[in-house]
Design a protein around this motif. Structure first.
Motif, PDB file in Angstrom:
ATOM      1  N   GLY A  44      12.568  72.955 -35.344  1.00 56.07           N
ATOM      2  CA  GLY A  44      12.427  72.667 -36.766  1.00 56.07           C
ATOM      3  C   GLY A  44      11.723  73.766 -37.537  1.00 56.07           C
ATOM      4  O   GLY A  44      11.614  73.679 -38.750  1.00 56.07           O
ATOM      5  N   THR A  45      11.211  74.793 -36.843  1.00 54.03           N
ATOM      6  CA  THR A  45      10.543  75.898 -37.512  1.00 54.03           C
ATOM      7  C   THR A  45      11.577  76.941 -37.898  1.00 54.03           C
ATOM      8  O   THR A  45      12.150  77.592 -37.024  1.00 54.03           O
ATOM      9  N   PRO A  46      11.868  77.115 -39.166  1.00 57.49           N
ATOM     10  CA  PRO A  46      12.989  77.981 -39.573  1.00 57.49           C
ATOM     11  C   PRO A  46      12.910  79.396 -39.021  1.00 57.49           C
ATOM     12  O   PRO A  46      13.913  79.941 -38.559  1.00 57.49           O
ATOM     13  N   ALA A  47      11.742  80.013 -39.067  1.00 62.06           N
ATOM     14  CA  ALA A  47      11.628  81.403 -38.618  1.00 62.06           C
ATOM     15  C   ALA A  47      11.909  81.525 -37.128  1.00 62.06           C
ATOM     16  O   ALA A  47      12.586  82.461 -36.682  1.00 62.06           O
ATOM     17  N   VAL A  48      11.390  80.576 -36.349  1.00 63.89           N
ATOM     18  CA  VAL A  48      11.605  80.605 -34.900  1.00 63.89           C
ATOM     19  C   VAL A  48      13.074  80.372 -34.579  1.00 63.89           C
ATOM     20  O   VAL A  48      13.679  81.090 -33.774  1.00 63.89           O
ATOM     21  N   THR A  49      13.651  79.364 -35.208  1.00 57.47           N
ATOM     22  CA  THR A  49      15.053  79.040 -34.947  1.00 57.47           C
ATOM     23  C   THR A  49      15.967  80.201 -35.313  1.00 57.47           C
ATOM     24  O   THR A  49      16.895  80.546 -34.569  1.00 57.47           O
ATOM     25  N   GLU A  50      15.714  80.838 -36.441  1.00 53.37           N
ATOM     26  CA  GLU A  50      16.542  81.962 -36.862  1.00 53.37           C
ATOM     27  C   GLU A  50      16.402  83.132 -35.897  1.00 53.37           C
ATOM     28  O   GLU A  50      17.380  83.828 -35.605  1.00 53.37           O
ATOM     29  N   TRP A  51      15.188  83.364 -35.413  1.00 56.47           N
ATOM     30  CA  TRP A  51      14.998  84.453 -34.444  1.00 56.47           C
ATOM     31  C   TRP A  51      15.787  84.176 -33.163  1.00 56.47           C
ATOM     32  O   TRP A  51      16.433  85.079 -32.625  1.00 56.47           O
ATOM     33  N   VAL A  52      15.743  82.941 -32.684  1.00 55.87           N
ATOM     34  CA  VAL A  52      16.497  82.580 -31.479  1.00 55.87           C
ATOM     35  C   VAL A  52      17.990  82.757 -31.718  1.00 55.87           C
ATOM     36  O   VAL A  52      18.714  83.301 -30.871  1.00 55.87           O
ATOM     37  N   ARG A  53      18.475  82.304 -32.875  1.00 55.41           N
ATOM     38  CA  ARG A  53      19.905  82.480 -33.196  1.00 55.41           C
ATOM     39  C   ARG A  53      20.283  83.956 -33.220  1.00 55.41           C
ATOM     40  O   ARG A  53      21.324  84.368 -32.702  1.00 55.41           O
ATOM     41  N   THR A  54      19.420  84.766 -33.823  1.00 50.56           N
ATOM     42  CA  THR A  54      19.698  86.196 -33.908  1.00 50.56           C
ATOM     43  C   THR A  54      19.742  86.832 -32.523  1.00 50.56           C
ATOM     44  O   THR A  54      20.633  87.643 -32.224  1.00 50.56           O
ATOM     45  N   ARG A  55      18.802  86.455 -31.677  1.00 50.56           N
ATOM     46  CA  ARG A  55      18.774  87.038 -30.329  1.00 50.56           C
ATOM     47  C   ARG A  55      20.018  86.645 -29.529  1.00 50.56           C
ATOM     48  O   ARG A  55      20.554  87.461 -28.763  1.00 50.56           O
ATOM     49  N   THR A  56      20.486  85.429 -29.688  1.00 47.58           N
ATOM     50  CA  THR A  56      21.688  85.031 -28.960  1.00 47.58           C
ATOM     51  C   THR A  56      22.913  85.781 -29.469  1.00 47.58           C
ATOM     52  O   THR A  56      23.804  86.127 -28.690  1.00 47.58           O
ATOM     53  N   ARG A  57      22.956  86.056 -30.776  1.00 42.16           N
ATOM     54  CA  ARG A  57      24.067  86.850 -31.315  1.00 42.16           C
ATOM     55  C   ARG A  57      24.048  88.273 -30.773  1.00 42.16           C
ATOM     56  O   ARG A  57      25.086  88.920 -30.657  1.00 42.16           O
ATOM     57  N   LEU A  58      22.868  88.759 -30.416  1.00 43.74           N
ATOM     58  CA  LEU A  58      22.726  90.105 -29.871  1.00 43.74           C
ATOM     59  C   LEU A  58      22.997  90.161 -28.362  1.00 43.74           C
ATOM     60  O   LEU A  58      22.891  91.234 -27.768  1.00 43.74           O
ATOM     61  N   GLY A  59      23.311  89.014 -27.763  1.00 40.79           N
ATOM     62  CA  GLY A  59      23.650  88.998 -26.352  1.00 40.79           C
ATOM     63  C   GLY A  59      22.605  88.418 -25.432  1.00 40.79           C
ATOM     64  O   GLY A  59      22.779  88.427 -24.204  1.00 40.79           O
ATOM     65  N   ASN A  60      21.507  87.923 -25.985  1.00 41.80           N
ATOM     66  CA  ASN A  60      20.519  87.256 -25.147  1.00 41.80           C
ATOM     67  C   ASN A  60      21.014  85.883 -24.733  1.00 41.80           C
ATOM     68  O   ASN A  60      21.831  85.265 -25.434  1.00 41.80           O
ATOM     69  N   GLY A  61      20.540  85.387 -23.601  1.00 37.02           N
ATOM     70  CA  GLY A  61      20.916  84.062 -23.138  1.00 37.02           C
ATOM     71  C   GLY A  61      20.012  82.991 -23.726  1.00 37.02           C
ATOM     72  O   GLY A  61      18.899  83.273 -24.187  1.00 37.02           O
ATOM     73  N   LEU A  62      20.492  81.745 -23.731  1.00 37.55           N
ATOM     74  CA  LEU A  62      19.711  80.623 -24.243  1.00 37.55           C
ATOM     75  C   LEU A  62      19.846  79.459 -23.281  1.00 37.55           C
ATOM     76  O   LEU A  62      20.957  79.037 -22.956  1.00 37.55           O
ATOM     77  N   LEU A  63      18.714  78.959 -22.815  1.00 33.63           N
ATOM     78  CA  LEU A  63      18.690  77.805 -21.928  1.00 33.63           C
ATOM     79  C   LEU A  63      17.818  76.722 -22.555  1.00 33.63           C
ATOM     80  O   LEU A  63      16.719  77.008 -23.064  1.00 33.63           O
ATOM     81  N   LEU A  64      18.306  75.498 -22.522  1.00 33.47           N
ATOM     82  CA  LEU A  64      17.504  74.357 -22.963  1.00 33.47           C
ATOM     83  C   LEU A  64      16.311  74.218 -22.020  1.00 33.47           C
ATOM     84  O   LEU A  64      16.461  74.236 -20.800  1.00 33.47           O
ATOM     85  N   HIS A  65      15.124  74.051 -22.607  1.00 34.34           N
ATOM     86  CA  HIS A  65      13.893  74.032 -21.811  1.00 34.34           C
ATOM     87  C   HIS A  65      13.153  72.705 -21.976  1.00 34.34           C
ATOM     88  O   HIS A  65      11.981  72.659 -22.332  1.00 34.34           O
ATOM     89  N   GLY A  66      13.888  71.616 -21.747  1.00 38.98           N
ATOM     90  CA  GLY A  66      13.282  70.297 -21.864  1.00 38.98           C
ATOM     91  C   GLY A  66      13.379  69.757 -23.279  1.00 38.98           C
ATOM     92  O   GLY A  66      13.945  70.371 -24.178  1.00 38.98           O
ATOM     93  N   PHE A  67      12.791  68.573 -23.455  1.00 38.74           N
ATOM     94  CA  PHE A  67      12.809  67.935 -24.767  1.00 38.74           C
ATOM     95  C   PHE A  67      11.403  67.647 -25.254  1.00 38.74           C
ATOM     96  O   PHE A  67      10.947  68.191 -26.248  1.00 38.74           O
ATOM     97  N   ASP A  68      10.678  66.797 -24.543  1.00 37.54           N
ATOM     98  CA  ASP A  68       9.304  66.457 -24.887  1.00 37.54           C
ATOM     99  C   ASP A  68       8.450  66.718 -23.653  1.00 37.54           C
ATOM    100  O   ASP A  68       8.520  65.983 -22.674  1.00 37.54           O
ATOM    101  N   HIS A  69       7.659  67.775 -23.683  1.00 31.38           N
ATOM    102  CA  HIS A  69       6.909  68.175 -22.493  1.00 31.38           C
ATOM    103  C   HIS A  69       5.750  67.246 -22.147  1.00 31.38           C
ATOM    104  O   HIS A  69       5.122  67.395 -21.099  1.00 31.38           O
ATOM    105  N   ARG A  70       5.466  66.302 -23.008  1.00 28.77           N
ATOM    106  CA  ARG A  70       4.431  65.307 -22.680  1.00 28.77           C
ATOM    107  C   ARG A  70       5.050  64.287 -21.730  1.00 28.77           C
ATOM    108  O   ARG A  70       6.066  63.671 -22.051  1.00 28.77           O
ATOM    109  N   VAL A  71       4.464  64.132 -20.545  1.00 30.55           N
ATOM    110  CA  VAL A  71       5.022  63.261 -19.519  1.00 30.55           C
ATOM    111  C   VAL A  71       4.006  62.202 -19.130  1.00 30.55           C
ATOM    112  O   VAL A  71       2.820  62.309 -19.423  1.00 30.55           O
ATOM    113  N   GLY A  72       4.493  61.171 -18.433  1.00 31.29           N
ATOM    114  CA  GLY A  72       3.642  60.064 -18.041  1.00 31.29           C
ATOM    115  C   GLY A  72       2.661  60.426 -16.943  1.00 31.29           C
ATOM    116  O   GLY A  72       2.831  61.411 -16.235  1.00 31.29           O
ATOM    117  N   PRO A  73       1.611  59.605 -16.749  1.00 30.44           N
ATOM    118  CA  PRO A  73       0.588  59.876 -15.741  1.00 30.44           C
ATOM    119  C   PRO A  73       1.146  59.999 -14.327  1.00 30.44           C
ATOM    120  O   PRO A  73       0.664  60.791 -13.533  1.00 30.44           O
TER     121      PRO A  73
END
Length: 248
Positions: A44-73
């Protein structure tokens, strides 16, 4: 056989973005692409998201890295904090993946590869990933081609795996492991958390590890290069016995 060099970057966010961009520029000069491990709660952070989009257009890879890193006990007890997918059954992993993919869609991002937080994925997670159309999963010890069942054995080399050692020892160990893996051929997997880029010694050690791999004839690529089937191809059934590709 020349080694393949995979450099991944996690922890990409507003506070670390300038350091991420600096590292990406250093790797661009070496003609080594990054594989970006990105969690959708930051999308949801526009600057971060745009940077990631730009890097992928330049040939960088993108992997989903989880959803909510807060986990149960219970997960924390066995696997440590933030290991979100380490012990999930398939149905719960699927729900989290659906939510994460929806967040990526809203941000205009597409990822067909998955790298779980702390590099730990349960069997249920692998099953859920196949059902959601992912092509590969990169865990601590291997990269799984989810279409063919091929498993590329190679351990991630990073600083988090040696928390009880001094910074000097961790830096030396990373460079040495990179050199050894490159000389043997196969995969050289280097992982960096953006939070560690604030430490000049760790940042330089990663670049030294990249340089020594390149000096030993490794070539930079992304995790997506390990998946056999092209994007959008018809999915075939996964064989019951996975074929192992061992990297000495």
């Amino acid at each position: 056989m020349d080694a393949r060099l995979l450099v991944s970057l996690s922890g990409i966010g507003p506070r670390t973005l300038h350091r991420c961009a600096d590292l990406a520029a250093e790797l661009d000069r070496r003609k080594v692409p990054l594989s970006l491990l990105f969690a959708p709660q930051l999308a949801g952070t526009p600057a971060v998201t745009e940077w990631v989009r730009t890097r992928t257009r330049l040939g960088n890879g993108l992997l989903l890295h989880g959803f909510d890193h807060r986990v149960g006990p219970a997960h924390r007890t066995h696997f440590g904090r933030k290991a979100e997918f380490a012990a999930l059954p398939a149905h719960e992993a699927r729900l989290r993946l659906i939510a994460a993919q929806a967040a990526f869609d809203r941000a205009g991002l597409v990822a067909d590869g998955f790298a779980p937080p702390r590099w730990l994925a349960s069997r249920g997670t692998l099953e859920a990933l196949r059902g959601q159309g992912f092509r590969l999963c990169a865990d601590l010890a291997a990269v799984h081609d989810l279409d063919t069942g091929t498993v590329h054995r190679a351990r991630v080399q990073d600083f988090a795996s040696q928390p009880n050692r001094t910074e000097t020892v961790r830096c030396f160990a990373l460079v040495l492991a990179s050199a050894r893996a490159a000389k043997r051929g196969g995969l050289v997997r280097l992982g960096m958390d953006a939070a560690d880029l604030v430490r000049p010694g760790l940042r330089q050690a990663l670049l030294d590890a990249v340089d020594v791999a390149l000096e030993n004839r490794a070539f930079g690529t992304t995790y997506q290069s390990l998946a056999a089937s092209p994007r959008g191809a018809t999915r075939t059934s996964v064989p019951s016995g996975a074929r192992l590709v061992n990297n000495p």
